[in-house]
Write a protein that holds these residues in place. Structure first.
Motif, PDB file in Angstrom:
ATOM      1  N   PHE A  73     -46.727  -2.427  43.289  1.00  0.00           N
ATOM      2  CA  PHE A  73     -46.433  -3.698  43.950  1.00  0.00           C
ATOM      3  C   PHE A  73     -46.436  -3.530  45.468  1.00  0.00           C
ATOM      4  O   PHE A  73     -47.048  -4.335  46.183  1.00  0.00           O
ATOM      5  N   VAL A  74     -45.769  -2.498  45.974  1.00  0.00           N
ATOM      6  CA  VAL A  74     -45.718  -2.264  47.424  1.00  0.00           C
ATOM      7  C   VAL A  74     -47.121  -2.016  47.965  1.00  0.00           C
ATOM      8  O   VAL A  74     -47.498  -2.563  49.004  1.00  0.00           O
ATOM      9  N   ARG A  75     -47.923  -1.230  47.263  1.00  0.00           N
ATOM     10  CA  ARG A  75     -49.297  -0.961  47.703  1.00  0.00           C
ATOM     11  C   ARG A  75     -50.087  -2.279  47.770  1.00  0.00           C
ATOM     12  O   ARG A  75     -50.790  -2.540  48.745  1.00  0.00           O
ATOM     13  N   TRP A  76     -49.958  -3.102  46.736  1.00  0.00           N
ATOM     14  CA  TRP A  76     -50.683  -4.374  46.698  1.00  0.00           C
ATOM     15  C   TRP A  76     -50.227  -5.291  47.835  1.00  0.00           C
ATOM     16  O   TRP A  76     -51.050  -5.903  48.516  1.00  0.00           O
ATOM     17  N   GLU A  77     -48.926  -5.407  48.047  1.00  0.00           N
ATOM     18  CA  GLU A  77     -48.392  -6.250  49.124  1.00  0.00           C
ATOM     19  C   GLU A  77     -48.842  -5.724  50.485  1.00  0.00           C
ATOM     20  O   GLU A  77     -49.202  -6.498  51.366  1.00  0.00           O
ATOM     21  N   TRP A  78     -48.809  -4.413  50.655  1.00  0.00           N
ATOM     22  CA  TRP A  78     -49.222  -3.802  51.920  1.00  0.00           C
ATOM     23  C   TRP A  78     -50.672  -4.185  52.221  1.00  0.00           C
ATOM     24  O   TRP A  78     -51.003  -4.600  53.324  1.00  0.00           O
ATOM     25  N   LYS A  79     -51.530  -4.034  51.207  1.00  0.00           N
ATOM     26  CA  LYS A  79     -52.951  -4.350  51.396  1.00  0.00           C
ATOM     27  C   LYS A  79     -53.139  -5.849  51.643  1.00  0.00           C
ATOM     28  O   LYS A  79     -53.943  -6.248  52.493  1.00  0.00           O
ATOM     29  N   ARG A  80     -52.400  -6.692  50.934  1.00  0.00           N
ATOM     30  CA  ARG A  80     -52.497  -8.138  51.113  1.00  0.00           C
ATOM     31  C   ARG A  80     -52.092  -8.529  52.536  1.00  0.00           C
ATOM     32  O   ARG A  80     -52.739  -9.359  53.174  1.00  0.00           O
ATOM     33  N   ILE A  81     -51.051  -7.905  53.058  1.00  0.00           N
ATOM     34  CA  ILE A  81     -50.519  -8.265  54.374  1.00  0.00           C
ATOM     35  C   ILE A  81     -51.349  -7.665  55.504  1.00  0.00           C
ATOM     36  O   ILE A  81     -51.646  -8.344  56.485  1.00  0.00           O
ATOM     37  N   THR A  82     -51.742  -6.407  55.375  1.00  0.00           N
ATOM     38  CA  THR A  82     -52.409  -5.722  56.482  1.00  0.00           C
ATOM     39  C   THR A  82     -53.932  -5.683  56.349  1.00  0.00           C
ATOM     40  O   THR A  82     -54.622  -5.370  57.314  1.00  0.00           O
TER      41      THR A  82
END
Length: 125
Positions: free
Chosen positions: A103-112
């Motif tokens: 989840f953190v990896r996906w959110e990180w990629k979505r945001i950055t």
């Protein structure tokens, strides 16, 4: 007393970090709405509420996702680093459950727009 001295040293030192560490989404969201700084770091370690949240390995996946999103919406910085040079991603990679880490990896990629990197931390040198 049931609290050992090492727990007192390692315990979160800010209110938001406390809510993140102990998986209390309601109080965390209310504190953010009241204007608390989502990037307030521990004065000794530099650990932010997002780092505390990402470090935890427990069964409260949905609550942790909710808190992660609330912190990000309130302005928490993904690229903040603690005194050892570790980011929230380092904490997630080292401590979180596999589903939360994904989840953190996906959110990180979505945001950055890019995947988080597992950089060498100053503490590892």
């Amino acid at each position: 007393s049931d609290v050992c001295s090492s727990d007192l040293i390692m315990a979160p030192k800010t209110e938001l970090a406390h809510h993140a560490f102990y998986c209390a989404p309601g109080p965390l969201v209310r504190a953010l709405k009241a204007g608390m700084d989502p990037n307030e770091a521990d004065p000794h370690t530099g650990t932010t509420p997002l780092m505390w949240l990402c470090e935890m390995h427990d069964k409260h996946l949905q609550e942790r996702k909710r808190m992660f999103r609330a912190l990000i919406r309130a302005g928490a910085k993904l690229d903040a680093v603690d005194a050892s040079g570790s980011s929230a991603w380092n904490y997630a990679f080292d401590g979180a459950s596999r589903p939360f880490r994904r989840f953190v990896r996906w959110e990180w990629k979505r945001i950055t727009g890019r995947n988080p990197s597992r950089c060498v931390r100053r503490a590892d040198l």
